[in-house]
Design a protein around this motif. Structure first.
Motif, PDB file in Angstrom:
ATOM      1  N   LEU A  82       5.327  12.654 -12.341  1.00  0.00           N
ATOM      2  CA  LEU A  82       5.530  11.353 -13.507  1.00  0.00           C
ATOM      3  C   LEU A  82       6.606  10.687 -13.025  1.00  0.00           C
ATOM      4  O   LEU A  82       7.569  11.138 -12.595  1.00  0.00           O
ATOM      5  N   MET A  83       6.599   9.223 -13.031  1.00  0.00           N
ATOM      6  CA  MET A  83       7.653   8.646 -12.478  1.00  0.00           C
ATOM      7  C   MET A  83       7.759   7.058 -13.279  1.00  0.00           C
ATOM      8  O   MET A  83       6.752   6.673 -13.860  1.00  0.00           O
ATOM      9  N   GLU A 105       0.949  -1.230   0.046  1.00  0.00           N
ATOM     10  CA  GLU A 105      -0.088   0.192  -0.135  1.00  0.00           C
ATOM     11  C   GLU A 105       0.846   1.094   0.053  1.00  0.00           C
ATOM     12  O   GLU A 105       0.833   2.024  -0.664  1.00  0.00           O
ATOM     13  N   ARG A 106       1.933   1.281   0.820  1.00  0.00           N
ATOM     14  CA  ARG A 106       2.770   2.373   0.751  1.00  0.00           C
ATOM     15  C   ARG A 106       3.218   2.756  -0.535  1.00  0.00           C
ATOM     16  O   ARG A 106       3.523   3.599  -1.018  1.00  0.00           O
ATOM     17  N   PHE A 153       4.334   5.659  -5.237  1.00  0.00           N
ATOM     18  CA  PHE A 153       4.672   5.557  -6.747  1.00  0.00           C
ATOM     19  C   PHE A 153       3.442   5.636  -7.569  1.00  0.00           C
ATOM     20  O   PHE A 153       3.295   6.534  -8.374  1.00  0.00           O
ATOM     21  N   GLN A 154       2.441   5.028  -7.472  1.00  0.00           N
ATOM     22  CA  GLN A 154       1.274   5.115  -8.458  1.00  0.00           C
ATOM     23  C   GLN A 154       0.306   6.367  -8.464  1.00  0.00           C
ATOM     24  O   GLN A 154       0.019   6.760  -9.467  1.00  0.00           O
ATOM     25  N   GLU A 155       0.244   6.815  -7.117  1.00  0.00           N
ATOM     26  CA  GLU A 155      -0.807   7.917  -6.883  1.00  0.00           C
ATOM     27  C   GLU A 155       0.084   9.345  -6.899  1.00  0.00           C
ATOM     28  O   GLU A 155      -0.594  10.357  -6.694  1.00  0.00           O
ATOM     29  N   SER A 167       5.753   2.407 -14.946  1.00  0.00           N
ATOM     30  CA  SER A 167       5.398   3.782 -14.867  1.00  0.00           C
ATOM     31  C   SER A 167       4.126   3.979 -14.074  1.00  0.00           C
ATOM     32  O   SER A 167       3.212   3.204 -13.676  1.00  0.00           O
ATOM     33  N   ASN A 168       4.004   5.129 -13.632  1.00  0.00           N
ATOM     34  CA  ASN A 168       2.756   5.551 -12.778  1.00  0.00           C
ATOM     35  C   ASN A 168       1.660   6.231 -13.610  1.00  0.00           C
ATOM     36  O   ASN A 168       1.878   6.368 -14.693  1.00  0.00           O
ATOM     37  N   ASP A 169       0.684   6.278 -12.919  1.00  0.00           N
ATOM     38  CA  ASP A 169      -0.766   6.714 -13.466  1.00  0.00           C
ATOM     39  C   ASP A 169      -0.324   8.120 -14.225  1.00  0.00           C
ATOM     40  O   ASP A 169      -0.808   8.261 -15.199  1.00  0.00           O
TER      41      ASP A 169
END
Length: 176
Positions: free
Chosen positions: A75-76, A63-64, A69-71, A88-90
């Motif tokens: 841009l990552m 969750e962390r 990363f995702q939220e 890649s993240n959202d």
């Protein structure tokens, strides 16, 4: 106390003397895979050979990682040392117009660069230090101007992955 290590797993066994004077054996297993995979910490405590308690933090770590990363609004990317995009993240998907499936497996060098100033990502492999600069990519959604930071992720002394963090400067940004 004894310690055994295999790959990305470390097992530590020790004897703990509780406050009431009773000796309890403790076994700690630390397992790590990737910055975007779920790291796991398993702790088992046994008394006279029986496991008394086992705690798995895999869900908490997952969750962390998802939130970080995702939220993340930045841009990552997660890259391998050949600069292939592993994740890649959202924010990248929304801003660029590429799908996640298109980005995963693509090489960072496959993205069309319109303009760039700053350090080269190849230098990160030599210096093993964070790099930064500014870049303009051409994407399906048009040109995006970004400040970038590349961060090495280590396994021992070797770089295992590279995290690319990009801050969208918008249309008013300029190359320095």
């Amino acid at each position: 106390m004894s310690c055994a290590q295999g790959g990305d797993e470390i097992i530590v066994s020790m004897q703990i003397i509780r406050s009431d004077g009773i000796a309890t054996d403790a076994l700690f297993t630390f397992v790590s895979d990737s910055i975007t995979s779920s790291d796991t910490l398993l702790v088992g405590i046994s008394q006279e050979g029986e496991i008394v308690h086992e705690l798995e933090l895999q869900g908490i770590v997952r969750e962390r990682n998802r939130v970080i990363f995702q939220e993340n609004p930045c841009l990552m990317f997660v890259l391998d040392t050949n600069f292939r995009i592993l994740d890649s993240n959202d924010a990248w998907v929304r801003r660029s117009g590429y799908t996640s499936d298109e980005l995963i497996g693509m090489n960072l060098k496959d993205l069309k660069v319109i303009a760039k100033s700053g350090e080269e990502i190849e230098d990160l492999l030599q210096t093993k230090q964070n790099l930064s600069g500014e870049i303009v990519f051409h994407t399906p959604n048009g040109a995006i101007r970004l400040l970038y930071q590349y961060l090495p992720v280590f396994s021992g002394d070797e770089i295992r992955e590279i995290i690319g963090v990009y801050l969208d400067t918008g249309e008013q940004g300029r190359l320095v």
